[in-house]
Design an enzyme around this catalytic site. Structure first.
Site, PDB file in Angstrom:
ATOM      1  N   CYS A 103      50.786  17.147  33.541  1.00 11.30           N
ATOM      2  CA  CYS A 103      52.604  17.501  33.497  1.00 11.30           C
ATOM      3  C   CYS A 103      52.398  15.818  32.419  1.00 11.30           C
ATOM      4  O   CYS A 103      53.812  15.757  31.324  1.00 11.30           O
ATOM      5  CB  CYS A 103      53.930  16.953  34.190  1.00 11.30           C
ATOM      6  SG  CYS A 103      53.613  15.698  35.450  1.00 11.30           S
ATOM      7  N   ASP A 284      61.504  20.412  30.472  1.00 13.01           N
ATOM      8  CA  ASP A 284      60.080  20.033  31.706  1.00 13.01           C
ATOM      9  C   ASP A 284      58.258  20.992  31.281  1.00 13.01           C
ATOM     10  O   ASP A 284      58.667  21.814  30.554  1.00 13.01           O
ATOM     11  CB  ASP A 284      60.672  21.258  32.987  1.00 13.01           C
ATOM     12  CG  ASP A 284      60.122  20.335  33.789  1.00 13.01           C
ATOM     13  OD1 ASP A 284      58.846  21.082  33.742  1.00 13.01           O
ATOM     14  OD2 ASP A 284      60.611  20.927  34.969  1.00 13.01           O
ATOM     15  N   HIS A 286      57.086  21.882  33.143  1.00  7.00           N
ATOM     16  CA  HIS A 286      55.991  22.200  34.756  1.00  7.00           C
ATOM     17  C   HIS A 286      56.121  23.992  34.619  1.00  7.00           C
ATOM     18  O   HIS A 286      56.850  24.890  35.661  1.00  7.00           O
ATOM     19  CB  HIS A 286      56.293  21.567  36.085  1.00  7.00           C
ATOM     20  CG  HIS A 286      57.043  20.710  35.984  1.00  7.00           C
ATOM     21  ND1 HIS A 286      57.025  19.598  35.647  1.00  7.00           N
ATOM     22  CD2 HIS A 286      55.277  20.253  36.430  1.00  7.00           C
ATOM     23  CE1 HIS A 286      56.344  18.559  36.102  1.00  7.00           C
ATOM     24  NE2 HIS A 286      55.226  18.583  36.642  1.00  7.00           N
TER      25      HIS A 286
END
Length: 358
Positions: A103, A284, A286
């Site tokens: 990430c 993000d 993820h």
């Protein structure tokens, strides 16, 4: 043509990772984060606010005011890098996905891709309204981040991990923002020899939260041709973010030259691009998607970018931000660097913290 591998192709372990991360982080693209129509919205140096003179005639069918629609256009145009699965194994490993460990690297890719988009297309470029020619240029930029070991993808996870190994890091480990900054700098050195569009782009990493102007000036061979991606790793507190730095973070995100912040929550990296009131707006990584591959002979201008743009903004309270982060800037020419120096000194807080060293 650039190919996106089938989502059914990954082995069982990767399918489980993909499912777990989609469930764990609650990705639902139809969900929305509340964007206040009254409070100004800042995104990478651009301020979106309600114009009382616009009237209702410019509102869309759902009643959104024009400044919110303009913000959404900008947000959607920012490159979005996520976990990928089923890419070719990273050299000397069996890793075919970065789920669970990549990430921070993906957040770094987003900062760099934003800077290179700005280098190639300008800071006012927006994907929904761009010409076909500009869409092709954008596709070429995104192809440099394809998930494959290729000289034409110099900022792929594979290329970044090759440099990571040279700096005593290992694929599969969790990376910090300063580590990612260094490996992106090293990848740029290699990329400049393979990609003509990048021959005049320099990456400078500021150690100890200090930009040494003399060192930066040596990178500029010609103030009109050279461009600088400036990465400043900082720590804004001990275990948690010191709230005294929140106005500083917001001030830096409001600068024209800012291309975002590699940061997030502890062990959960995101890419901060703006703020509204006391919340930071971010992308993000993820979310696991199938790898996007650039095959030999593919036209980079035809690279499929649909999976590189997110329709859903996210926010977190500024005081929840991890204190360790890297702030990114892009300067096209020496004049923009000097302008950044002047503007950054005005927003740094507290006044006596390290910033620019003459």
């Amino acid at each position: 043509m650039a190919k996106q591998r089938s989502a059914e192709a990954p082995p069982f372990r990767e399918r489980v990772y993909t499912t777990l991360y989609r469930l764990r982080y609650g990705w639902q693209f139809r969900s929305s984060v509340e964007i206040s129509k009254e409070e100004p919205i800042w995104v990478l140096g651009t301020n979106y606010y309600d114009d009382p003179e616009s009237g209702d005639k410019h509102r869309d069918v759902e009643g959104a005011p024009p400044h919110v629609m303009a913000f959404m256009e900008h947000f959607y145009s920012v490159p979005w890098m996520t976990y990928r699965s089923n890419f070719p194994p990273i050299s000397n490993t069996a890793l075919t996905t970065d789920c669970g460990w990549g990430c921070m690297v993906r957040s770094g890719q987003m900062v760099l891709a934003t800077a290179l988009n700005r280098h190639m297309l300008g800071r006012d470029w927006r994907l929904p309204t761009s010409s076909d020619k500009d869409k092709d240029i954008h596709a070429k930029v995104m192809s440099w981040f394809a998930d494959c070991p290729s000289p034409q993808a110099p900022f792929s996870m594979h290329a970044l991990m090759d440099q990571a190994v040279r700096h005593d890091n290992h694929p599969g480990d969790w990376f910090g923002p300063s580590q990612v900054s260094v490996i992106m700098r090293e990848c740029m050195k290699v990329a400049k020899t393979a990609i003509p569009d990048l021959k005049n782009v320099q990456v400078y990493v500021a150690y100890d939260c200090t930009v040494y102007v003399k060192d930066v000036l040596q990178l500029f061979h010609d103030q009109y041709d050279e461009a600088l991606v400036l990465l400043v790793p900082v720590r804004l507190g001990s275990e948690t973010l010191n709230s005294i730095y929140i106005p500083c973070i917001q001030g830096l995100l409001s600068l024209d030259c800012c291309v975002g912040i590699i940061g997030g929550r502890p062990k959960h990296s995101v890419y901060f691009i703006g703020f509204q009131d006391d919340k930071l707006i971010h992308l993000d990584p993820h979310y696991c998607q199938s790898a996007q591959i650039l095959e030999d002979g593919d036209d980079p201008c035809q690279f499929d970018t649909k999976t590189y743009h997110c329709p859903t903004p996210r926010k977190i309270l500024a005081n929840k931000m991890d204190p360790s982060c890297t702030i990114g800037f892009y300067c096209k020419g020496l004049a923009e660097f000097h302008a950044l120096r002047e503007e950054a000194e005005k927003v740094l807080a507290p006044p006596k913290q390290k910033g620019v060293c003459h």
